[in-house]
Design an enzyme around this catalytic site. Sequence first.
Site, PDB file in Angstrom:
ATOM      1  N   GLU A 174     -11.642  -5.543  10.666  1.00 12.12           N
ATOM      2  CA  GLU A 174     -11.546  -5.350  12.113  1.00 12.12           C
ATOM      3  C   GLU A 174     -12.635  -4.415  12.648  1.00 12.12           C
ATOM      4  O   GLU A 174     -12.726  -3.255  12.223  1.00 12.12           O
ATOM      5  CB  GLU A 174     -10.154  -4.785  12.472  1.00 12.12           C
ATOM      6  CG  GLU A 174      -9.960  -4.722  13.974  1.00 12.12           C
ATOM      7  CD  GLU A 174      -8.555  -4.318  14.399  1.00 12.12           C
ATOM      8  OE1 GLU A 174      -7.604  -4.472  13.616  1.00 12.12           O
ATOM      9  OE2 GLU A 174      -8.432  -3.822  15.530  1.00 12.12           O
TER      10      GLU A 174
ATOM     11  N   LYS B 172       0.650  -0.137  14.750  1.00 13.48           N
ATOM     12  CA  LYS B 172      -0.358  -1.049  14.197  1.00 13.48           C
ATOM     13  C   LYS B 172      -1.684  -0.291  14.082  1.00 13.48           C
ATOM     14  O   LYS B 172      -2.403  -0.421  13.099  1.00 13.48           O
ATOM     15  CB  LYS B 172      -0.500  -2.286  15.098  1.00 13.48           C
ATOM     16  CG  LYS B 172      -1.321  -3.409  14.499  1.00 13.48           C
ATOM     17  CD  LYS B 172      -2.806  -3.266  14.766  1.00 13.48           C
ATOM     18  CE  LYS B 172      -3.594  -4.433  14.190  1.00 13.48           C
ATOM     19  NZ  LYS B 172      -5.045  -4.284  14.383  1.00 13.48           N
TER      20      LYS B 172
ATOM     21  N   ASP C  52      -0.555  -1.521  -3.056  1.00 17.02           N
ATOM     22  CA  ASP C  52       0.244  -2.587  -2.455  1.00 17.02           C
ATOM     23  C   ASP C  52       0.478  -2.262  -0.974  1.00 17.02           C
ATOM     24  O   ASP C  52       1.377  -1.496  -0.632  1.00 17.02           O
ATOM     25  CB  ASP C  52       1.566  -2.673  -3.237  1.00 17.02           C
ATOM     26  CG  ASP C  52       2.448  -3.809  -2.774  1.00 17.02           C
ATOM     27  OD1 ASP C  52       2.292  -4.269  -1.630  1.00 17.02           O
ATOM     28  OD2 ASP C  52       3.320  -4.222  -3.555  1.00 17.02           O
TER      29      ASP C  52
ATOM     30  N   HIS D  19     -15.015  -1.497  21.601  1.00 17.68           N
ATOM     31  CA  HIS D  19     -14.930  -2.789  20.923  1.00 17.68           C
ATOM     32  C   HIS D  19     -16.074  -3.724  21.301  1.00 17.68           C
ATOM     33  O   HIS D  19     -16.478  -4.552  20.504  1.00 17.68           O
ATOM     34  CB  HIS D  19     -13.617  -3.493  21.314  1.00 17.68           C
ATOM     35  CG  HIS D  19     -12.514  -3.262  20.326  1.00 17.68           C
ATOM     36  ND1 HIS D  19     -12.404  -3.998  19.190  1.00 17.68           N
ATOM     37  CD2 HIS D  19     -11.495  -2.374  20.302  1.00 17.68           C
ATOM     38  CE1 HIS D  19     -11.349  -3.590  18.501  1.00 17.68           C
ATOM     39  NE2 HIS D  19     -10.778  -2.598  19.162  1.00 17.68           N
TER      40      HIS D  19
HETATM   41  P1  NDP Z   1       2.608  -1.169 -13.321  1.00 18.21           P
HETATM   42  O1  NDP Z   1       3.718  -1.672 -14.138  1.00 18.21           O
HETATM   43  O2  NDP Z   1       1.411  -2.043 -13.132  1.00 18.21           O
HETATM   44  O3  NDP Z   1       2.057   0.198 -13.862  1.00 18.21           O
HETATM   45  C1  NDP Z   1       2.873   1.263 -14.199  1.00 18.21           C
HETATM   46  C2  NDP Z   1       2.606   1.578 -15.654  1.00 18.21           C
HETATM   47  O4  NDP Z   1       1.400   2.338 -15.776  1.00 18.21           O
HETATM   48  C3  NDP Z   1       3.659   2.480 -16.214  1.00 18.21           C
HETATM   49  O5  NDP Z   1       4.774   1.748 -16.621  1.00 18.21           O
HETATM   50  C4  NDP Z   1       2.942   3.124 -17.373  1.00 18.21           C
HETATM   51  O6  NDP Z   1       3.061   2.297 -18.524  1.00 18.21           O
HETATM   52  C5  NDP Z   1       1.475   3.094 -16.960  1.00 18.21           C
HETATM   53  N1  NDP Z   1       0.964   4.466 -16.714  1.00 18.21           N
HETATM   54  C6  NDP Z   1      -0.163   4.988 -17.245  1.00 18.21           C
HETATM   55  N2  NDP Z   1      -0.327   6.260 -16.842  1.00 18.21           N
HETATM   56  C7  NDP Z   1       0.722   6.556 -16.047  1.00 18.21           C
HETATM   57  C8  NDP Z   1       1.113   7.732 -15.344  1.00 18.21           C
HETATM   58  N3  NDP Z   1       0.389   8.843 -15.385  1.00 18.21           N
HETATM   59  N4  NDP Z   1       2.227   7.694 -14.607  1.00 18.21           N
HETATM   60  C9  NDP Z   1       2.979   6.566 -14.527  1.00 18.21           C
HETATM   61  N5  NDP Z   1       2.672   5.434 -15.200  1.00 18.21           N
HETATM   62  C10 NDP Z   1       1.555   5.414 -15.965  1.00 18.21           C
HETATM   63  O7  NDP Z   1       3.022  -0.739 -11.880  1.00 18.21           O
HETATM   64  P2  NDP Z   1       4.316  -0.206 -11.171  1.00 18.21           P
HETATM   65  O8  NDP Z   1       5.539  -0.109 -11.984  1.00 18.21           O
HETATM   66  O9  NDP Z   1       3.845   1.028 -10.509  1.00 18.21           O
HETATM   67  O10 NDP Z   1       4.527  -1.388 -10.138  1.00 18.21           O
HETATM   68  C11 NDP Z   1       3.572  -1.630  -9.150  1.00 18.21           C
HETATM   69  C12 NDP Z   1       3.249  -3.101  -9.076  1.00 18.21           C
HETATM   70  O11 NDP Z   1       4.439  -3.830  -8.850  1.00 18.21           O
HETATM   71  C13 NDP Z   1       2.333  -3.390  -7.927  1.00 18.21           C
HETATM   72  O12 NDP Z   1       1.377  -4.338  -8.355  1.00 18.21           O
HETATM   73  C14 NDP Z   1       3.275  -4.024  -6.890  1.00 18.21           C
HETATM   74  O13 NDP Z   1       2.560  -4.887  -6.035  1.00 18.21           O
HETATM   75  C15 NDP Z   1       4.252  -4.755  -7.766  1.00 18.21           C
HETATM   76  N6  NDP Z   1       5.565  -5.054  -7.225  1.00 18.21           N
HETATM   77  C16 NDP Z   1       6.051  -4.569  -6.042  1.00 18.21           C
HETATM   78  C17 NDP Z   1       7.318  -4.860  -5.597  1.00 18.21           C
HETATM   79  C18 NDP Z   1       7.794  -4.258  -4.312  1.00 18.21           C
HETATM   80  O14 NDP Z   1       7.083  -3.485  -3.709  1.00 18.21           O
HETATM   81  N7  NDP Z   1       9.002  -4.568  -3.851  1.00 18.21           N
HETATM   82  C19 NDP Z   1       8.215  -5.717  -6.390  1.00 18.21           C
HETATM   83  C20 NDP Z   1       7.638  -6.125  -7.638  1.00 18.21           C
HETATM   84  C21 NDP Z   1       6.378  -5.823  -8.047  1.00 18.21           C
HETATM   85  P3  NDP Z   1       3.032   2.926 -19.989  1.00 18.21           P
HETATM   86  O15 NDP Z   1       3.733   4.242 -19.911  1.00 18.21           O
HETATM   87  O16 NDP Z   1       3.739   1.920 -20.802  1.00 18.21           O
HETATM   88  O17 NDP Z   1       1.588   3.086 -20.291  1.00 18.21           O
END
Ligand code: NDP
Length: 430
Positions: free
Chosen positions: A87, A266, A282, A381
């Site tokens: 935009e 907005k 997200d 704009h």
């Molecule tokens: P991810 O599962 O992609 O990532 C989180 C993972 O990152 C953790 O489980 C952990 O795995 C790892 N990690 C590494 N370093 C850290 C840290 N310092 N702190 C926390 N975690 C860490 O993402 P999210 O669980 O955050 O979910 C977000 C995604 O889900 C987005 O893509 C979103 O679009 C999507 N989503 C959104 C929904 C909604 O908004 N309603 C519904 C469903 C999905 P490990 O410890 O195993 O390394």
Amino acid sequence: MKKENQKKLNWLGFQKKERLERIQMLKANGFLTDEFEQILKKNENLPLETANQMAENGIGTFALPFSIAPNFVIDGKDYAVPMVTEEPSVVAGCSYAAKIIGKSGGFTTEILDRKMIGQVALYDILDFENAISMILENKNEILKIANDAHPSIVARGGGAINIEVKNIDEFLIVYLIADVKEAMGANILNTMLEAIKIPLENITNGKSLMAILSNYATESLVKAECEVNVKLLSSSMETSIETAKKIELASKFSKLDIYRATTHNKGIFNGIDAVVIATGNDWRAIEAGGNAFAVKNGKYEGLTTWTFDESTNKLKGELILPMPIASVGGSIGLNPSVKAAFNILGNPDARTLASIITSVGLAQNFAAVKALVTTGIQHGHMKLQARSLALFAGAKGKEIDIIVERLLESGKSINLENVKKILEEIKSTR
Ligand code: NDP
């Protein structure tokens, strides 16, 4: 507040520079490392192979402008903020606001909390009172099941920390609250919620309808504030005071009329989304949570509050909203442009990024409201609109600037027909 990084920054003429010169300026001002300077210079983007793994049925990648709003001062630190938006005027407005607010001491922020909420909805419950007391009696056991389902977040110092229960109509809703550390936490919470679904059915003798994260992230609220020195609003003090009073009125108006409130918010999301997208987060989640929060007082209201303090000549702005933003997870580590955006911001943790984004929302709102109560929104704009039309008409390089200049000077309507006429004139005089 005293600034953390005392280095004198030079953004002179940033908006008029060429793309590579802007990258050079970012580097010279200490906002870019060598690795990401190269990535930006090459305009390196999401590889097709990665894109194809991220979403289904891919046929390519989809590009958007990647811009910088310089001059942000947030909690005493300087930032150049990466923004991705199509935009016109958004980045210009944001940069203008950041400059004025920066000169007035910048933004201060506060993370009111940083936890995520998920819910399991139960139904066919025969005795709600008994079901609630059974869940609360077994709270520690349920929390353990949730944490055992995602041990790595516990190992990182986070995990499920509380359970709340509420009976709404025929549903018994179990809320699970978790510390998701640097993540946004959707997958983390969904894993935990699905693990406690069957145990909850067993404890309550009910049935579970669904288990899912809530985007109404009221345990992840962030507050950004600023105090604008009113004399910076215009060259005349009288006009400045009048403008400050009008901005206060506009804020009040946005809390009273839903038609205005929606557009007011907005404008806030024009800034917020641009940074949320640039940092690979997200934006649907942030928009949904922010818009739901706008109804927290029982009706949809403008999310910012501006008040003019005549005794100090300060215009005070405040924005509070849920900001469950992440510095890891999702697509953050996959996209080179996103990694470059993090590099430009100094690789902030999730809390710092939430503070930056909320400040950008407040800045964007300031720019929009100030324009609305003074020159009107079209003034800014028009030039950008003329540029877009010139591009659309097929103008290239210097032709674009000439078209914009001639069209604005002529006072004629800014439409494709007039743009094409000027382009033909330019071409015929060659
Ligand atoms: P991810 O599962 O992609 O990532 C989180 C993972 O990152 C953790 O489980 C952990 O795995 C790892 N990690 C590494 N370093 C850290 C840290 N310092 N702190 C926390 N975690 C860490 O993402 P999210 O669980 O955050 O979910 C977000 C995604 O889900 C987005 O893509 C979103 O679009 C999507 N989503 C959104 C929904 C909604 O908004 N309603 C519904 C469903 C999905 P490990 O410890 O195993 O390394």
